[in-house]
Design an enzyme around this catalytic site. Structure first.
Site, PDB file in Angstrom:
ATOM      1  N   ALA A   1       1.119  -1.149   0.387  1.00 51.47           N
ATOM      2  CA  ALA A   1       0.243   0.089  -0.149  1.00 51.47           C
ATOM      3  C   ALA A   1       1.067   1.573  -0.002  1.00 51.47           C
ATOM      4  O   ALA A   1       0.691   2.476  -1.024  1.00 51.47           O
ATOM      5  CB  ALA A   1      -1.456   0.059   1.270  1.00 51.47           C
TER       6      ALA A   1
ATOM      7  N   ASN B   1       4.606  -7.079   5.241  1.00 51.48           N
ATOM      8  CA  ASN B   1       4.057  -8.660   4.864  1.00 51.48           C
ATOM      9  C   ASN B   1       3.953  -9.264   3.009  1.00 51.48           C
ATOM     10  O   ASN B   1       3.832  -9.622   3.313  1.00 51.48           O
ATOM     11  CB  ASN B   1       2.581  -8.332   5.670  1.00 51.48           C
ATOM     12  CG  ASN B   1       2.994  -8.813   6.702  1.00 51.48           C
ATOM     13  OD1 ASN B   1       3.577  -9.700   7.387  1.00 51.48           O
ATOM     14  ND2 ASN B   1       2.432  -8.755   7.749  1.00 51.48           N
ATOM     15  N   THR B   2       3.709  -7.991   2.115  1.00 48.88           N
ATOM     16  CA  THR B   2       3.576  -8.129   1.358  1.00 48.88           C
ATOM     17  C   THR B   2       5.025  -8.807   0.883  1.00 48.88           C
ATOM     18  O   THR B   2       4.777  -9.636  -0.399  1.00 48.88           O
ATOM     19  CB  THR B   2       3.128  -6.216  -0.292  1.00 48.88           C
ATOM     20  OG1 THR B   2       2.554  -5.785   0.832  1.00 48.88           O
ATOM     21  CG2 THR B   2       3.518  -6.491  -0.637  1.00 48.88           C
TER      22      THR B   2
ATOM     23  N   GLY C   1       1.751 -15.004  -1.654  1.00 45.08           N
ATOM     24  CA  GLY C   1       1.587 -16.013  -2.609  1.00 45.08           C
ATOM     25  C   GLY C   1       1.374 -14.879  -3.565  1.00 45.08           C
ATOM     26  O   GLY C   1       1.205 -15.288  -5.112  1.00 45.08           O
ATOM     27  N   GLY C   2       1.323 -13.676  -4.119  1.00 45.71           N
ATOM     28  CA  GLY C   2       1.613 -12.425  -4.772  1.00 45.71           C
ATOM     29  C   GLY C   2      -0.025 -12.785  -5.709  1.00 45.71           C
ATOM     30  O   GLY C   2      -0.312 -12.495  -7.035  1.00 45.71           O
TER      31      GLY C   2
ATOM     32  N   ASP D   1       1.694  -0.738  15.130  1.00 50.75           N
ATOM     33  CA  ASP D   1       1.808   1.004  15.591  1.00 50.75           C
ATOM     34  C   ASP D   1       0.897   1.527  15.008  1.00 50.75           C
ATOM     35  O   ASP D   1       0.808   2.620  15.979  1.00 50.75           O
ATOM     36  CB  ASP D   1       3.174   1.422  14.830  1.00 50.75           C
ATOM     37  CG  ASP D   1       4.305  -0.314  15.022  1.00 50.75           C
ATOM     38  OD1 ASP D   1       3.851  -0.386  15.973  1.00 50.75           O
ATOM     39  OD2 ASP D   1       5.532   0.492  14.786  1.00 50.75           O
TER      40      ASP D   1
ATOM     41  N   ARG E   1     -11.472 -19.208   3.683  1.00 47.29           N
ATOM     42  CA  ARG E   1     -10.483 -19.489   5.247  1.00 47.29           C
ATOM     43  C   ARG E   1     -10.706 -19.204   6.823  1.00 47.29           C
ATOM     44  O   ARG E   1     -10.168 -20.597   6.483  1.00 47.29           O
ATOM     45  CB  ARG E   1      -9.570 -18.348   5.175  1.00 47.29           C
ATOM     46  CG  ARG E   1      -8.981 -18.021   3.790  1.00 47.29           C
ATOM     47  CD  ARG E   1      -7.470 -16.872   3.585  1.00 47.29           C
ATOM     48  NE  ARG E   1      -6.597 -17.142   2.077  1.00 47.29           N
ATOM     49  CZ  ARG E   1      -5.839 -16.192   2.162  1.00 47.29           C
ATOM     50  NH1 ARG E   1      -5.480 -14.620   2.475  1.00 47.29           N
ATOM     51  NH2 ARG E   1      -5.188 -16.624   0.805  1.00 47.29           N
TER      52      ARG E   1
ATOM     53  N   HIS F   1      -3.999 -12.399   8.846  1.00 48.02           N
ATOM     54  CA  HIS F   1      -4.181 -11.353   8.027  1.00 48.02           C
ATOM     55  C   HIS F   1      -5.011 -10.279   9.629  1.00 48.02           C
ATOM     56  O   HIS F   1      -6.168 -10.783   9.615  1.00 48.02           O
ATOM     57  CB  HIS F   1      -4.722 -11.013   6.459  1.00 48.02           C
ATOM     58  CG  HIS F   1      -4.970  -9.664   6.113  1.00 48.02           C
ATOM     59  ND1 HIS F   1      -4.707  -9.058   4.943  1.00 48.02           N
ATOM     60  CD2 HIS F   1      -6.725  -9.361   6.555  1.00 48.02           C
ATOM     61  CE1 HIS F   1      -5.453  -7.873   4.732  1.00 48.02           C
ATOM     62  NE2 HIS F   1      -6.194  -8.040   5.623  1.00 48.02           N
TER      63      HIS F   1
ATOM     64  N   ALA G   1      -6.456  -8.876  -0.435  1.00 50.28           N
ATOM     65  CA  ALA G   1      -5.586  -7.765   0.726  1.00 50.28           C
ATOM     66  C   ALA G   1      -4.904  -7.476  -0.479  1.00 50.28           C
ATOM     67  O   ALA G   1      -4.354  -5.763  -0.869  1.00 50.28           O
ATOM     68  CB  ALA G   1      -4.660  -9.092   1.428  1.00 50.28           C
TER      69      ALA G   1
HETATM   70  P1  ADP Z   1      -0.039  -3.147   3.519  1.00 50.86           P
HETATM   71  O1  ADP Z   1       0.879  -3.198   2.126  1.00 50.86           O
HETATM   72  O2  ADP Z   1      -1.002  -3.827   3.778  1.00 50.86           O
HETATM   73  O3  ADP Z   1       0.069  -1.446   4.659  1.00 50.86           O
HETATM   74  P2  ADP Z   1       2.480  -4.727   4.980  1.00 50.86           P
HETATM   75  O4  ADP Z   1       2.810  -5.592   5.491  1.00 50.86           O
HETATM   76  O5  ADP Z   1       3.286  -4.969   3.044  1.00 50.86           O
HETATM   77  O6  ADP Z   1       1.363  -4.055   4.376  1.00 50.86           O
HETATM   78  O7  ADP Z   1       3.646  -2.974   4.738  1.00 50.86           O
HETATM   79  C1  ADP Z   1       3.390  -2.773   5.953  1.00 50.86           C
HETATM   80  C2  ADP Z   1       5.023  -1.532   6.383  1.00 50.86           C
HETATM   81  O8  ADP Z   1       4.728  -0.961   7.229  1.00 50.86           O
HETATM   82  C3  ADP Z   1       5.725  -3.061   6.879  1.00 50.86           C
HETATM   83  O9  ADP Z   1       6.982  -2.649   5.636  1.00 50.86           O
HETATM   84  C4  ADP Z   1       6.455  -2.231   8.501  1.00 50.86           C
HETATM   85  O10 ADP Z   1       7.585  -2.200   8.586  1.00 50.86           O
HETATM   86  C5  ADP Z   1       5.737  -0.821   7.900  1.00 50.86           C
HETATM   87  N1  ADP Z   1       5.957  -0.371   9.418  1.00 50.86           N
HETATM   88  C6  ADP Z   1       4.934  -0.494  10.318  1.00 50.86           C
HETATM   89  N2  ADP Z   1       5.139   0.155  11.781  1.00 50.86           N
HETATM   90  C7  ADP Z   1       5.642   1.040  11.333  1.00 50.86           C
HETATM   91  C8  ADP Z   1       6.192   2.247  12.128  1.00 50.86           C
HETATM   92  N3  ADP Z   1       6.078   2.350  13.135  1.00 50.86           N
HETATM   93  N4  ADP Z   1       7.315   3.004  10.971  1.00 50.86           N
HETATM   94  C9  ADP Z   1       7.612   2.766  10.241  1.00 50.86           C
HETATM   95  N5  ADP Z   1       7.575   1.546   9.202  1.00 50.86           N
HETATM   96  C10 ADP Z   1       6.324   0.794   9.876  1.00 50.86           C
END
Ligand code: ADP
Length: 632
Positions: free
Chosen positions: A144, A171-172, A176-177, A408, A463, A568, A612
């Site tokens: 995102a 998490n992306t 599994g893409g 966070d 799921r 998730h 997602a």
């Molecule tokens: P999405 O693509 O749904 O946003 P992801 O888990 O792929 O979810 O990406 C979230 C990202 O945000 C991760 O790379 C994570 O390390 C980062 N992140 C989480 N908390 C913080 C924070 N407090 N400050 C900076 N980056 C953060």
């Protein structure tokens, strides 16, 4: 096993100029240490000379590509530079970091060193405050956040994208893409089965009154289905409305406290209407994709587009996003953790963050701030605390998430009055490896059986339904069974890697593979025979499965032992379709936008598999554009 060699050979002159303290207790020589990482053994060689560590070399490892790289690349250097193993784990690569430090500790021990001395904590000193201004500030470099940064950057804006991890991907990178988008053009090449026709016809019997805001969508879908069935067409039907209705039925759930949660109509509508455009955008920026469609686990329909990914995760997706983001002039700051928002006169104008050495980072935005910090399924404690869905969830539950998924962003947004939705709903992914709870390591399967060799559920289920049923089987483990077709679609490399990692078993006969995997062979043979008859009849009288694979009949056969893990988090901050974050009074918080897993409301009680990444890309792009358009 994948082998990579990260070698740091420092010349003697450099070693002698080191200002750090060494302990002369270690004997000259090179020693080999081994420790368990995330995926298997990490083997390290450490060389000592004149009482100092002169080199640390990773000899072999099979850690997750992209996630582990920062630890593999930086820790050997830091150990030599600091002459110590008293170093912090690299953020987001804790398992790998610990394995490297343990393996070097073993070498120090073998060399006769005093571990206590060599393990003294290295305290990093904070640098001068960093204060920067950009048009848009994005927090979190997962799917995102990178999409948001890409769109804002492509419009010519200055963008700063921060992530607390040492590498982008979130998490992306572990997924599994899989990406759902109704794509009737492509689906015209897919045949429809009798069972799928029956499933479609079942929508004609449904009542709009049971569908809340989605009632009018069901009415349109019924017209489409009636016309399609009348036409006698033999290709796979799909439409945005079918995707919407399945997203509704697949995620409407009742919590343990009796609360019924349904997805937000506007957000689902926006997701399903824009998913295909988002997919084409990914292709246009260089993401490698497959041409065929699949049905992601729990996707309910064959509309899943696939990023071309190896078994080790979706690095090709996040690499391509990162490269595109960088090509648009976006500044990426890693190891930078957002702590709180800067709010002036009720408007979010920036972020206070901190580098992992304690350096303060103050970021101001001329326009908006995008929150894309992902979910909290890496924070099992938080999942358990809010849990309103799983009757027996405890902190011993496994998670397939990165340890960075701590929630966070949700806490930061709540601190300035943001509303949250559905925090009690966490999805368990059924198809995680039984070995180590990781996702995306399997190779696909045609049926699920238990240890006793029996099917126990329709594999087409959502799921949460699949996970609940799996947890009720012996040892909470189930076994995906496939045949040579899996090898053909996944490719031999992927199959070999998965087999070497112990995620799958392969055999020339069902009996052989069942014995290897510890499944009752006789019962399995009978189960497969029955399933093959159901494929012929296109009817599953036992469990009501409606989309069938081909028969399981061609050697070699594959079995993957699997067990559900937290995957998730559906809950998060409330947003509207402009991705503005909504406060507890129902009003947008000016200047603050959010997208991806940090948001709640869209996937209600259970997200469809494959929705997602589509959500992260679709709403990430909206957030980037709208944050840039925001004027104070
Ligand atoms: P999405 O693509 O749904 O946003 P992801 O888990 O792929 O979810 O990406 C979230 C990202 O945000 C991760 O790379 C994570 O390390 C980062 N992140 C989480 N908390 C913080 C924070 N407090 N400050 C900076 N980056 C953060």
């Amino acid at each position: 096993m994948k082998k990579k060699l990260f070698s740091i050979l420092l010349v003697l002159a450099m070693c002698l100029s080191l200002t750090t303290v060494a302990f002369a207790d270690v004997s000259y020589g090179t020693y080999t240490g081994t420790a368990m990482g995330r995926n298997g053994e990490v083997v390290v060689e450490t060389s000592f000379l004149n009482g100092e560590i002169v080199s640390v070399t990773i000899v072999s490892q099979s850690e997750t590509a992209g996630v582990a790289d920062p630890a593999l690349e930086t820790l050997p250097i830091e150990i030599v530079e600091n002459q110590s193993i008293g170093l912090d784990a690299v953020t987001g690569a804790t398992f790998t970091s610990t394995a490297i430090l343990e393996a070097v500790a073993s070498c120090i021990k073998q060399a006769g060193g005093d571990l206590e001395e060599w393990s003294k904590k290295i305290v990093k000193e904070a640098g001068e405050d960093i204060e920067l201004t950009a048009d848009v500030v994005v927090i979190g470099a997962g799917g995102a956040g990178m999409s948001a940064a890409a769109v804002a950057g492509a419009s010519g804006a200055s963008v700063i994208l921060i992530d607390k991890a040492a590498a982008v991907g979130g998490n992306t990178i572990l997924c599994g893409g899989s990406y759902n988008a109704a794509d009737p053009e492509v689906q015209k090449n897919e045949p429809i089965s009798e069972a799928q026709r029956k499933e479609l016809a079942s929508y004609l019997e449904m009542d709009e009154a049971d569908f809340g805001d989605f009632g009018p969508t069901l009415a349109i879908l019924k017209e489409q289905v009636a016309e399609y069935l009348d036409s006698g067409a033999d290709y796979l039907f799909d439409s945005i409305e079918l995707h919407m209705i399945q997203s509704y039925t697949g995620s409407k759930r009742t919590g343990l406290d009796g609360t019924v949660i349904v997805p937000d109509f506007e957000l689902i509508s926006s997701l399903c209407h824009n998913a295909l455009d988002g997919w084409h955008w990914l292709q246009s920026i260089g993401v490698p994709t497959r041409e065929d469609l699949t049905t992601a686990v729990g996707a309910l329909w064959k509309r899943t587009h696939q990023v071309e990914v190896p078994p080790t995760g979706a690095k090709p997706l996040t690499d391509a996003l990162r490269d595109y983001v960088l090509s648009q002039g976006v500044e990426i700051m890693l190891n930078t953790k957002a702590k709180e928002f800067i709010v002036e006169d009720g408007v979010v104008t920036g972020v206070l963050a901190e580098k992992n050495d304690g350096t303060k980072v103050i970021l101001h935005s001329n326009h908006g701030v995008v929150l894309a910090t992902g979910g909290y399924a890496g924070n099992v404690q938080m999942c358990v605390e809010y849990n309103n869905y799983w009757p027996d969830l405890t902190t011993s539950a496994r998670t397939d998430n990165s340890s960075n998924a701590q929630g966070d962003g949700i806490k930061m947004a709540e601190a300035i009055g943001a509303n949250t939705i559905g925090l009690g709903f966490v999805q368990m992914l059924p198809t995680c490896t039984a070995l180590d709870g990781q996702a995306g390591k399997g190779v696909g399967s045609k049926i699920y059986v238990n240890k006793e060799g029996l099917r126990y559920i329709s594999e087409n289920s959502e799921r949460d339904v699949l996970s609940k049923a799996a947890l009720a089987q012996t040892d909470g483990v189930f076994y995906g069974v496939g045949d040579a077709e899996m090898i053909a679609t996944q490719g031999e490399t992927k199959i070999n890697e998965s087999e070497a990692m112990g995620y799958i078993f392969i055999g020339d006969t069902l009996e052989e593979v069942a014995e290897k995997a510890g499944v009752d062979a006789e019962a399995l043979i009978e189960t497969v025979k029955k399933y093959n008859e159901y494929v012929d009849a296109q009817e599953d009288p036992e469990f009501g499965r409606y989309a069938f694979s081909n028969k399981i009949e061609t050697a070699p056969f594959v079995i993957a032992p699997m067990s559900p893990a937290l995957h998730h988090t559906m809950g998060g901050v409330q947003i509207n379709t402009d991705t503005q974050v909504i406060d507890t009074n129902g009003n947008p918080i000016p200047g603050l936008y959010a997208a991806g897993e940090v948001c709640g409301g869209i996937h209600a009680g259970n997200r469809l598999g494959g929705n997602a990444v589509a959500d992260a890309i679709v709403h990430g792009r909206v957030a980037g554009a709208n944050a840039l358009a925001f004027e104070r």
